[in-house]
Scaffold this motif. Structure first.
Motif, mmCIF file in Angstrom:
data_model
loop_
_atom_site.group_PDB
_atom_site.id
_atom_site.type_symbol
_atom_site.label_atom_id
_atom_site.label_comp_id
_atom_site.label_asym_id
_atom_site.label_seq_id
_atom_site.Cartn_x
_atom_site.Cartn_y
_atom_site.Cartn_z
ATOM 1 N N TYR A 54 0.869 -1.181 0.000
ATOM 2 C CA TYR A 54 0.000 0.000 0.000
ATOM 3 C C TYR A 54 0.900 1.224 0.000
ATOM 4 N N ALA A 55 0.309 2.379 -0.289
ATOM 5 C CA ALA A 55 1.099 3.615 -0.212
ATOM 6 C C ALA A 55 0.256 4.763 0.334
ATOM 7 N N CYS A 56 -0.821 5.132 -0.350
ATOM 8 C CA CYS A 56 -1.488 6.398 -0.016
ATOM 9 C C CYS A 56 -2.524 6.283 1.102
ATOM 10 N N ARG A 57 -3.202 5.193 1.199
ATOM 11 C CA ARG A 57 -4.311 4.940 2.141
ATOM 12 C C ARG A 57 -5.521 5.821 1.896
ATOM 13 N N VAL A 58 -5.571 6.526 0.781
ATOM 14 C CA VAL A 58 -6.724 7.396 0.494
ATOM 15 C C VAL A 58 -7.295 7.164 -0.907
ATOM 16 N N GLY A 59 -7.062 5.993 -1.494
ATOM 17 C CA GLY A 59 -7.698 5.696 -2.771
ATOM 18 C C GLY A 59 -7.083 6.393 -3.966
ATOM 19 N N MET A 60 -5.797 6.684 -3.907
ATOM 20 C CA MET A 60 -5.170 7.371 -5.046
ATOM 21 C C MET A 60 -4.086 6.562 -5.747
ATOM 22 N N CYS A 61 -3.350 5.733 -5.011
ATOM 23 C CA CYS A 61 -2.149 5.119 -5.606
ATOM 24 C C CYS A 61 -2.452 3.806 -6.319
ATOM 25 N N GLY A 62 -3.526 3.143 -5.930
ATOM 26 C CA GLY A 62 -3.914 1.899 -6.596
ATOM 27 C C GLY A 62 -3.110 0.678 -6.183
ATOM 28 N N SER A 63 -2.345 0.754 -5.100
ATOM 29 C CA SER A 63 -1.438 -0.354 -4.778
ATOM 30 C C SER A 63 -1.992 -1.367 -3.772
ATOM 31 N N CYS A 64 -3.135 -1.099 -3.159
ATOM 32 C CA CYS A 64 -3.572 -1.912 -2.015
ATOM 33 C C CYS A 64 -4.620 -2.967 -2.378
ATOM 34 N N ALA A 65 -4.860 -3.194 -3.664
ATOM 35 C CA ALA A 65 -5.949 -4.094 -4.048
ATOM 36 C C ALA A 65 -5.639 -5.553 -3.705
ATOM 37 N N MET A 66 -6.654 -6.255 -3.245
ATOM 38 C CA MET A 66 -6.553 -7.680 -2.885
ATOM 39 C C MET A 66 -7.899 -8.346 -3.171
ATOM 40 N N THR A 67 -7.929 -9.643 -2.987
ATOM 41 C CA THR A 67 -9.191 -10.364 -3.087
ATOM 42 C C THR A 67 -9.768 -10.489 -1.675
#
Ligand code: SF4
Ligand code: SF4
Ligand code: FES
Length: 242
Positions: A54-67
């Motif tokens: 993850y990076a931004c924690r505010v829905g901007m970086c797109g890195s935190c996606a999971m199933t």
């Protein structure tokens, strides 16, 4: 006292690579808790070897996606209350991408496909020319706005049955990006980009069932973008440009 105080979530998290398995953790509930908060709790309090991104924690970086319980989601903006039916969470890496370790996927093929779809702005002007402006309220700008807010999270890609069946298919995000650029009046590669997306692995492979559009956390509609590419490619073919 809130009804969450003292409550515990039963969390099962994928550990290892493609041949890994689920491991169980108990995580205390808290107010406004997100799925990313849960993963962070596990990594910081229970098992520092857990890999996630993850990076931004505010829905901007797109890195935190999971199933999350079988559905691809961005986790920093997904509240546990919305998804943890019966106080249970099952977290796995995104589908349709190779697993590096735990919740981390290898995104190379996702971004390589952006490159194959010519998802990079190719300017007609040089740095010595004046900046080309597109008026915010113009039809040209509105056409671009429809699909431009993509954060590259790959939720759509992980939700696409055609990507699962045909690993060479460019997928919804790369094609959505190509459509944004096809509509950009400043771009100088419209025809080669249409040629790139009109191939076997491009827009014509989409079956228009809209799993991508249903899941996109930014509310974009890659299905509509792909339909636009199909029309534009057909028109270019009829004009003898492809
Ligand atoms: S509409 Fe096309 S790109 Fe979107 S999920 Fe379906 S097949 Fe994949
Ligand atoms: S189109 Fe939506 S779901 Fe797909 S990568 Fe972009 S933001 Fe994520
Ligand atoms: S952490 Fe950046 S979008 Fe979730």
């Amino acid at each position: 006292m809130s009804d969450r105080e003292g409550a515990t979530l039963a969390v099962a998290i994928w550990r290892g690579g493609a041949q890994g398995g689920l491991q169980r953790y108990d995580v205390p509930r808290s107010a406004s808790q997100t799925v990313l908060d849960v993963v962070t709790y596990v990594q910081r309090q229970l098992d520092p070897t857990l890999a996630y991104r993850y990076a931004c924690r505010v829905g901007m970086c797109g890195s935190c996606a999971m199933t999350v319980n079988g559905v691809a989601r961005w986790t920093c903006r997904t509240h546990v209350d919305k998804v943890a039916a019966g106080g249970r969470l099952e977290l796995r890496p995104l589908a349709n991408l190779p697993v590096i370790r735990d919740l981390v996927c290898d995104m190379r093929e996702f971004f390589d496909k952006w490159a194959s779809a010519r998802g990079r702005f190719e300017p007609q002007r040089t740095r010595r020319d004046p900046v080309e402006c597109v008026a915010p309220d113009s039809p040209a700008r509105r056409a671009v706005d429809a699909a431009i807010e993509c954060i590259g999270c790959a939720v759509c890609y992980a939700s696409c049955d055609i990507v699962a069946a045909r690993p060479d298919y460019f997928g919804p995000a790369a094609l959505n990006r190509a459509w944004t650029l096809v509509n950009d009046v400043r771009d100088g590669a419209r025809t080669p980009r249409l040629a790139a997306v009109a191939g076997d692995a491009g827009c014509h492979a989409c079956h228009t069932q809209a799993g991508c559009t249903e899941r996109c956390p930014k509310g974009l509609a890659p299905t509509a973008s792909i339909a636009g590419l199909k029309r534009a490619a057909a028109r270019a073919l009829l004009r003898g440009e492809l």
